[in-house]
Design a protein around this motif. Structure first.
Motif: not given
Lengths: 466, 466
Positions: B7-30
């Protein structure tokens, strides 16, 4: 009869007019929409017109008239329909038409002299900062702001903002008293009620601060319906859509739209009941959704006709409020009208019941407004006039149905309004006009404290019979 | 688990994040304002975050995920409270936070990308032409406009303009489909309901046209009352004053104002019930008249404190809506809340009855709004949480009193909303998201068409148990 020569001499430097036909012209308003007022008031005239340029001039006029015991009737542009500005006792007509300065414009607020024409204020506030007044009568292009505040109640814009009586729709009024040495003071908040819609009976408004709102290129929209009930329900629905910005929503029953809106006639079918609206451009898609849902026929959109054609048409607001009556009168001089409130929440049922009851004798004309926080409608139904007795009967039937009539066939505050004395205004008059010289004959409670407003008899100002 | 490397390879050029703690942070709301959602959703995380810069990027992400059968959950700023933007099935989080362009500003209308922060839009429209958005959540300074439209319902401004669901409060939404070759199209009028408040389950909003209104230097006003019923009646009266321009009218019962509004604490008595308002400057005199009439105590006016002190205070809108809850939670982490509608015209009686019934267990918090043309109030009462069973009981008691609860302890559209499926949104999803990859688990009717929403049982998304 005042000593005009002495008065004129003392007012030297202020523009005066004493030629009888010119004085009479400046002593009239549009009272003649009512055959009753036409009969009662057609002869009314002042003795002299003074046209001040400044507050200092106004003060001189008031002090001088006070000294000479001369009645003073304040006049804006004379576009009222209740004889508000007609000098029943003669005397001096204080014509504020040349006090037109717009003094300041800031976000949400304009400060202006009372004689400024409403359209001129809007032109200046639009040019300054894309703002306009919240509301105006259908006489936008001719009425003065001071006359509107002193003698009007609302109009185009009231579907969003309520009426002039509502707190916040006048921010400040500067008022001058009728005394040996006139005083001025500023009224704000609920104190403004002391002088608003008082016909100039208890003070002269020399400056107004009025709220502004965002100005848009309002689009005129006319939608047609086969059934009056569908038209009324559609208008009510649109007016209740909190997110759809309209400045005007009116219903005019068939055949009035077709028969009386002559320049729009080719857009309107003879049997179509029409809803006339002013819509913000960015709300047109939302309105179109609702027209579709209500199966209305979109008859006219001012943004979809060529500029050349649009130039031949009056603005849609000149199809509404008392311009509806005016257009009817131009075609059929026997028509007159009422001003009715159909109270929420049964307003549509009351409209339907009264329309059924009167048939073609009373043609439904509704103006949707916000009133005490809910949407309801006023009516200015067109009445095919036969006699004053029948007109009174029609009024009585409306009131028996629970629909108060603000009787436009009466020239006094009480009888044209809520049928009761405004004690706040009366009390204010005791301090601001101790001799009772301001617009005599318009406040029953001042001239005749014992008159019973609940009886059927019309009060007649003795001064009228001179 | 998707093949992230492919997936990441096909999305090259688009900003991606896969680090688990950073992904989890962006998976949350209030969501954690709710102890129920906290228990259910605390472990939820996506697998990868993509942060597109343009509509073309969004299209690439959607097409690629479609090909790989990867779930896509769209996210704005993550300020929701219903878990709206939490990727229950994992997969890709589509973070629109960098699509922030304000594309055009004209009278009454702004066109913007979905990730623009609401306060940033207002800053630009104010600077351009003295305009601002009609409404915003209490998270004005952090929420995105796209998230507000997709997951919000109204807020500050709704006392004048109603809610986002009301026609005219969103002018146009450009939407992209989740297909092999994503399509975009513009929705206007009532078609906007297909995607508004759909949590991004049936399309990705890539552009919005929103109505603007005049911006003012809103004055924060806090008024105190001895009795809750007087505070509520005052708030209702102010909200019903058609001529008084307010942007916010809230009631917070004692002792919450004093105990939880820490930086305003010294203005508020421990036993005072407060009304929190945003008032247009030119309406202050009118409001003062009504405060006097209601015998309220004027506790705070932001235009009357020194600039240095004002700088230490949060804006009053951050005392309202769910910021009230947030402030309570900061003092007492055991507090939670409900979202209640008290229907007109008995809203004040229902408020009083429920306040009496629960005493200190449920602290009244009202938000006055226009709703279908009349003024009524929502409530976000503060609940002293003891157990999930008791919370359910409190919900049931509100509903038995005729007050619908938009349950903030549910993560699905139906259960958090009207307890019924929005057939228009469901039908739209069939065409726009044929594989059901957009925000899985949020629309019960898609995943489990036979689930009976009228029963008491909470629906559980099977994907959550992975």
């Amino acid at each position: 009869m005042p000593d005009l020569e002495a008065l004129a001499a003392e007012l030297e430097g202020i523009k005066l007019e004493t030629h009888p036909s010119l004085v009479k012209q400046k002593s009239r308003d549009f009272f003649w929409y009512s055959p009753v007022l036409k009969r009662q008031l057609d002869h009314v005239t002042g003795d002299i017109v003074a046209t001040p340029k400044s507050e200092a001039d106004v003060s001189r006029v008031l002090a001088t008239c006070f000294r000479h015991d001369v009645a003073v009737t304040v006049r804006g542009a004379g576009t009222g329909n209740y004889g508000q500005a007609m000098p029943l006792a003669g005397g001096l007509v204080l014509n504020l038409a040349e006090m037109t300065a717009v003094k300041s414009i800031e976000p949400g607020l304009v400060v202006t002299e009372p004689g400024a024409i409403i359209a001129d204020i809007d032109r200046q506030t639009r040019a300054d900062s894309g703002q306009e007044l919240r509301m105006h009568p259908s006489t936008h292009r001719t009425a003065s702001i001071g006359g509107f505040v002193a003698g009007g109640s609302g109009g185009i814009g009231s579907v969003r903002w309520g009426g002039l009586r509502d707190l916040g729709n006048i921010v400040r009024a500067k008022v001058m008293t009728m005394e040996a040495e006139p005083r001025t003071f500023d009224l704000v908040g609920e104190d403004i009620h002391k002088v608003s819609h008082a016909y100039g009976t208890n003070g002269v408004i020399t400056e107004l601060a009025m709220p502004l709102t965002a100005a848009y290129d309002w689009v005129d929209v006319i939608v047609g319906f086969e059934a009056l009930s569908t038209a009324s329900a559609f208008a009510d629905m649109i007016a209740n859509e909190d997110g759809i910005l309209t400045k005007e929503v009116a219903v005019v029953a068939a055949p009035a739209g077709h028969d009386y809106f002559l320049r729009h006639q080719h857009f309107i079918g003879a049997q179509q009941h029409v809803v006339v609206m002013l819509v913000a451009p960015f709300a047109l898609d939302a309105v179109a959704s609702l027209v579709g849902r209500a199966r209305g026929a979109l008859l006219f959109r001012s943004d979809r006709v060529a500029e050349s054609e649009r130039a031949t048409l009056p603005p849609a607001y000149e199809l509404t409020w008392n311009h509806t009556t005016l257009r009817a009168l131009r075609v059929d001089p026997t028509v007159t009208y009422l001003q009715v409130l159909y109270p929420y929440p049964d307003h549509l049922a009351k409209v339907a019941a009264l329309a059924d009851r009167f048939g073609d004798e009373v043609i439904t004309h509704l103006e949707f407004v916000r009133f005490d926080g809910t949407v309801t409608c006023f009516g200015l139904p067109l009445v095919r006039f036969t006699s004053e007795d029948r007109l009174e009967e029609i009024v009585a039937i409306h009131e028996a149905e629970g629909c108060p009539v603000f009787n436009p066939h009466r020239y006094t505050l009480e009888e044209g309004g809520m049928k009761r004395t405004d004690e706040v205004q009366l009390d204010f008059k005791r301090g601001s006009d101790p001799k009772g010289l301001l617009n005599p004959g318009k406040m029953v409670a001042w001239d005749d404290p014992d008159f019973d407003l609940s009886q059927k008899k019309t009060w007649l100002f003795p001064g009228l019979q001179r």
